[in-house]
Write a protein that holds these residues in place. Structure first.
Motif, PDB file in Angstrom:
ATOM      1  N   ASP A   6       0.877  -1.174   0.000  1.00 37.63           N
ATOM      2  CA  ASP A   6       0.000   0.000   0.000  1.00 37.63           C
ATOM      3  C   ASP A   6       0.911   1.220   0.000  1.00 37.63           C
ATOM      4  O   ASP A   6       1.383   1.654   1.051  1.00 37.63           O
ATOM      5  CB  ASP A   6      -0.897  -0.015   1.241  1.00 37.63           C
ATOM      6  N   VAL A   7       1.169   1.761  -1.185  1.00 37.02           N
ATOM      7  CA  VAL A   7       2.145   2.846  -1.297  1.00 37.02           C
ATOM      8  C   VAL A   7       1.622   4.148  -0.696  1.00 37.02           C
ATOM      9  O   VAL A   7       2.385   5.105  -0.526  1.00 37.02           O
ATOM     10  CB  VAL A   7       2.566   3.076  -2.764  1.00 37.02           C
TER      11      VAL A   7
ATOM     12  N   ARG B 203       4.851   0.285   4.251  1.00 43.86           N
ATOM     13  CA  ARG B 203       3.985   0.184   3.074  1.00 43.86           C
ATOM     14  C   ARG B 203       3.831  -1.264   2.606  1.00 43.86           C
ATOM     15  O   ARG B 203       3.071  -1.527   1.681  1.00 43.86           O
ATOM     16  CB  ARG B 203       4.566   1.055   1.949  1.00 43.86           C
TER      17      ARG B 203
ATOM     18  N   ALA C 100       0.252   4.300   2.360  1.00 40.41           N
ATOM     19  CA  ALA C 100       0.171   4.140   3.815  1.00 40.41           C
ATOM     20  C   ALA C 100       0.662   5.414   4.498  1.00 40.41           C
ATOM     21  O   ALA C 100       1.469   6.166   3.938  1.00 40.41           O
ATOM     22  CB  ALA C 100       1.000   2.942   4.256  1.00 40.41           C
TER      23      ALA C 100
END
Length: 298
Positions: free
Chosen positions: A282-283, A291, A285
């Motif tokens: 999840d870039v 991430r 975050a």
């Protein structure tokens, strides 16, 4: 011609640069800086990703391309060191973390239930080495362009035995292509093994038709777009219902949706070569949080 790929990652750009210079000579600069050393018919490629920690994309690409990962931890650990350890663990690739305080790192790794080796012997770990081979049925592609008098050319890394006249499928276009010639460090080759940085000239194909290519797969091989798998989630990760995430393996990084039923279900935006393990990130975050949220076993 055979080869191997080592990635060197760290929160410190200076550390990665100094280590890579001991492994080989810098010849490719960009999102991934690539250092080469050739001995007889073997080429070692050492990859150093750029832009970390501002962006993690290049780091994930480098890690997922590797036969071996070397993590140079900072003396004073913070969330960035932890994120790199999680990224290496998620890849399933042989990894070693280097730090002066082995006991401290071992305790951190054991408490996090991750599988990364630890060493304090910096000089020994970054000396020239040939990592164990990695063979899968695809070729990673990172550049496509036209060469006058040659035609369409692709640059990338092999993860299979590849020879002139082999017929492949380009992802995501699904365009059939035939390898007209292979070059390694500006020398023509009839065939190459896994782990080699190659330039491939294609027969009767225009570069514009395959300009978005990120992988080649043999004609008879499967690819993934909608699939199920076992999702290993890190305890501190937050999972959004039907959330959009990045899925990474073999240098290929694609967006997709992650859903849960009895198993994790993934819907990618584009096709991916068939991999057994896929990192999930999840870039977006929150700052200071990892991430890397986990990985999929297919």
């Amino acid at each position: 011609m055979r080869g191997g790929i080592i990635s060197i990652v760290s929160p410190s750009e200076d550390k990665t640069k100094q280590a890579a210079e001991k492994m080989g000579k810098l010849q490719d600069k960009g999102d991934l800086n690539i250092y080469y050393r050739k001995q007889n018919d073997y080429i070692l490629s050492t990859i150093v990703p750029t832009q970390y920690p501002l962006s993690i994309i290049n780091t994930l690409v480098a890690i997922s391309l590797s036969n071996k990962i070397i993590i140079l931890l900072n003396d004073n650990l913070d969330w960035k060191d932890g994120e790199l350890l999680l990224a290496a663990n998620s890849s399933g690739i042989d990894s070693i973390a280097i730090h002066n305080n082995i006991n401290l790192i071992k305790k951190l790794i054991e408490s996090s239930n991750i599988n990364v080796k630890v060493s304090s012997d910096y000089e020994n770990e970054i000396k020239y080495q040939e990592p164990e081979s990695r063979k899968e049925d695809f070729v990673y592609i990172d550049r496509v362009f036209t060469v006058k008098g040659v035609g369409a050319v692709m640059l990338g890394f092999t993860f299979m035995d590849l020879k002139v006249h082999d017929k492949m499928i380009a992802l995501p276009s699904m365009q059939p292509v035939e390898v007209k010639s292979i070059q390694v460090l500006d020398e023509d080759q009839e065939s190459v093994g896994p782990g080699v940085r190659v330039g491939l000239a294609l027969k009767n194909v225009k570069a514009d038709d395959v300009k978005d290519t990120y992988a080649l797969i043999p004609e008879d091989k499967k690819w993934l777009k909608s699939f199920e798998g076992e999702f290993v989630k890190y305890p501190w990760s937050e999972i959004k219902e039907n959330g959009q995430y990045h899925f990474i393996s073999g240098g290929v990084i694609l967006m997709g949706q992650l859903k849960f039923d009895d198993k994790a279900k993934v819907e990618l935006t584009k096709p991916m070569p068939e991999f057994k393990r896929i990192m999930v990130a999840d870039v977006n975050a929150k700052s200071g949080k990892s991430r890397i949220i986990g990985y999929l076993k297919i």
